[in-house]
Write an enzyme that holds these catalytic residues in place. Structure first.
Site, PDB file in Angstrom:
ATOM      1  N   TRP A 106       0.817  -1.205   0.000  1.00  0.00           N
ATOM      2  CA  TRP A 106       0.000   0.000   0.000  1.00  0.00           C
ATOM      3  C   TRP A 106       0.861   1.271   0.000  1.00  0.00           C
ATOM      4  O   TRP A 106       1.796   1.397   0.784  1.00  0.00           O
ATOM      5  CB  TRP A 106      -0.894   0.039   1.212  1.00  0.00           C
ATOM      6  N   ASN A 221      -7.387  -0.916  -4.761  1.00  0.00           N
ATOM      7  CA  ASN A 221      -7.465  -2.336  -4.430  1.00  0.00           C
ATOM      8  C   ASN A 221      -8.918  -2.823  -4.437  1.00  0.00           C
ATOM      9  O   ASN A 221      -9.752  -2.305  -3.708  1.00  0.00           O
ATOM     10  CB  ASN A 221      -6.860  -2.577  -3.040  1.00  0.00           C
ATOM     11  N   GLU A 222      -9.187  -3.813  -5.278  1.00  0.00           N
ATOM     12  CA  GLU A 222     -10.474  -4.509  -5.342  1.00  0.00           C
ATOM     13  C   GLU A 222     -11.656  -3.565  -5.540  1.00  0.00           C
ATOM     14  O   GLU A 222     -12.650  -3.583  -4.807  1.00  0.00           O
ATOM     15  CB  GLU A 222     -10.671  -5.399  -4.117  1.00  0.00           C
ATOM     16  N   TYR A 302      -9.664 -16.202  -4.781  1.00  0.00           N
ATOM     17  CA  TYR A 302     -10.000 -16.602  -3.409  1.00  0.00           C
ATOM     18  C   TYR A 302     -11.159 -17.598  -3.430  1.00  0.00           C
ATOM     19  O   TYR A 302     -12.270 -17.310  -2.976  1.00  0.00           O
ATOM     20  CB  TYR A 302     -10.348 -15.385  -2.548  1.00  0.00           C
ATOM     21  N   GLU A 342      -3.430 -11.379  -6.324  1.00  0.00           N
ATOM     22  CA  GLU A 342      -3.660 -11.925  -4.989  1.00  0.00           C
ATOM     23  C   GLU A 342      -4.182 -13.347  -5.155  1.00  0.00           C
ATOM     24  O   GLU A 342      -5.113 -13.582  -5.931  1.00  0.00           O
ATOM     25  CB  GLU A 342      -4.704 -11.114  -4.200  1.00  0.00           C
ATOM     26  N   TRP A 384      -0.778 -14.067  -1.640  1.00  0.00           N
ATOM     27  CA  TRP A 384      -1.264 -13.329  -0.463  1.00  0.00           C
ATOM     28  C   TRP A 384      -1.136 -14.248   0.732  1.00  0.00           C
ATOM     29  O   TRP A 384      -1.859 -15.226   0.829  1.00  0.00           O
ATOM     30  CB  TRP A 384      -2.716 -12.908  -0.662  1.00  0.00           C
TER      31      TRP A 384
END
Length: 449
Positions: A106, A221-222, A302, A342, A384
């Site tokens: 970040w 992010n996302e 994920y 990720e 990740w």
């Protein structure tokens, strides 16, 4: 036999039988991965230059650059305090030792504890110096950085904090997704982008926008915008912000930070999503990545949280199909590389065991190797996440501590070694006057790997 041919054949064998080759060279796999063929003669040290994109591949110094990397989001915060700053160095050292070359972290912390940006355009210089340290240490260990500029989630402030600032300023913002459309909130974000990109590193004296240590800028992010499932609101924001970043910094690559969900523009691809909700969050993988100024695609994996628990072989099957679909899209529709930026599995999941994690990581790596053999768009992956010893209290369930995970460490190291071979093949062959990329793609060596 010519020495170059001998060593090249040893490298090819290394992909299949590292133990045999390392024994013949008097090295162990760890040494081969760590030194990345530096002591083998024909490979000279390259200048530290920008990562670029050539068609659907990353290149450095006109050679392929396939990525084996990791995420550790909290590096800047740890670097603020002298008592924890050493963990940044420790992590980069450990990652370098297993051949990892890219870290995603970040470059924001909005309005929270140890905030970088305390209020819009008000910065804590000590925290900025900590980010300077992260960038300088990454360069010292030859690790490049993907720097995310804000978050969709409230962790480290992100989109919700911008909306909160807007409310404090008396703006009429009622939804977090107003972040993407309200002119003042967009200007807050642009000001942050401009400040970070124009930052002069107090350690290296190099402006961030000129530093080859930075692999790419990530917009957010996302990113999600569930208030507009059509995707139009987020699409307009991506178009505006990708262009804005490029006006300040045309040298670095830009990516969005998407999870990879398919949306309304490609109804035939929607069945690849892990669940029906994914098509309602306002993202649209192919459409979003066709924006001018976006250089490569990003996808997250994920299966353990997107699909029903407990973890099972179905998650492995999903991972393969999810990856292949996006690699195919990047080749067919986008003509750009894709990084699976990720991926992981949580130790807190029902049915978790270390063997499953190793199987998942191997699945990701093998899918990317299959793409690399064909000169495809599979540009790399970022696990990740990686932690050094003594930071277990930060673990979200996904942390990999190399010293405590020998089997996982071996898999990561071997993948790094294999990617080093792919990244090096063109240079080896150019000693005999090859045409770089074209002959590499057509080489029978390449096809046999």
């Amino acid at each position: 036999m010519d020495v170059h041919i001998t060593i090249l054949l040893l490298c090819i064998l290394l992909v299949y039988n590292p133990h045999t080759v390392c024994f013949s060279l008097g090295l162990n796999e760890h040494q081969v991965s760590k030194h990345r063929f530096d002591d083998m003669g024909p490979l000279e040290d390259e200048p530290w230059t920008m990562v670029q994109k050539s068609g659907n591949q990353f290149v450095v110094n006109d050679q392929p650059f396939y990525v084996n990397g990791f995420n550790t989001y909290w590096l800047m915060v740890f670097a603020v305090d002298a008592s924890t700053r050493g963990k940044v160095t420790e992590l980069f050292q450990q990652a370098s030792d297993v051949g990892m070359t890219v870290c995603r972290t970040w470059a924001f912390n909005d309005g929270q504890w140890r905030a970088l940006q305390k209020k819009p355009s008000v910065y804590d210089e000590d925290v900025f110096k900590a980010l300077d340290f992260v960038v300088s240490e990454a360069r010292r260990f030859k690790i490049r950085l993907i720097l995310a500029l804000t978050n969709n989630w409230d962790s480290y402030g992100g989109k919700p904090q911008y909306v909160k600032w807007g409310n404090e300023a008396g703006l009429n913002v009622t939804n977090e997704d107003d972040f993407y459309s309200h002119p003042t909130l967009k200007n807050y974000y642009k000001a942050h982008v401009k400040t970070v990109l124009n930052r002069v590193n107090t350690i290296t004296n190099m402006t961030y926008k000129d530093d080859p240590t930075i692999f790419a800028w990530e917009l957010i992010n996302e990113a999600r915008c569930p208030s507009d499932p059509s995707g139009d609101k987020l699409q307009e924001w991506i178009e505006e912000m990708a262009f804005y970043v490029k006006t300040i910094d045309p040298k670095h690559l830009v990516e969005i930070g998407l999870e990879g969900f398919y949306g309304p523009s490609t109804p035939n691809k929607v069945p690849y999503n892990p669940n029906t909700y994914c098509q309602q969050v306002g993202t649209d993988f192919i459409r979003n990545h066709q924006v001018l100024g976006v250089d490569f695609a990003s996808v997250h994996i994920y299966a353990d949280s997107w699909m029903s628990p407990p973890i099972s072989d179905a998650h492995i099957a999903f991972t393969k199909s999810w990856m292949q679909s996006h690699i195919d899209d990047a080749e067919t529709y986008l003509d750009m590389p894709v990084i699976f930026s990720e991926f992981g599995v949580s130790a807190k999941d029902p049915g978790y065991n270390a063997s499953f994690r190793d199987n998942l990581i191997s699945t990701v790596y093998n899918t990317l190797l299959d793409s690399a053999r064909k000169g495809g768009s599979g540009g790399g992956s970022l696990v990740w996440q990686m932690f050094p010893d003594g930071t277990e209290y930060m673990d979200d369930g996904y942390a990999i501590i190399l010293s405590k995970s020998p089997s996982t460490t071996k898999i990561i190291s071997r993948h790094s070694t294999r990617l080093t071979l792919f990244n090096s093949l063109c240079k080896w062959k150019c000693h005999w006057g090859c045409k770089k990329k074209h002959e590499l793609d057509e080489s029978h060596y390449h096809d046999e790997l």
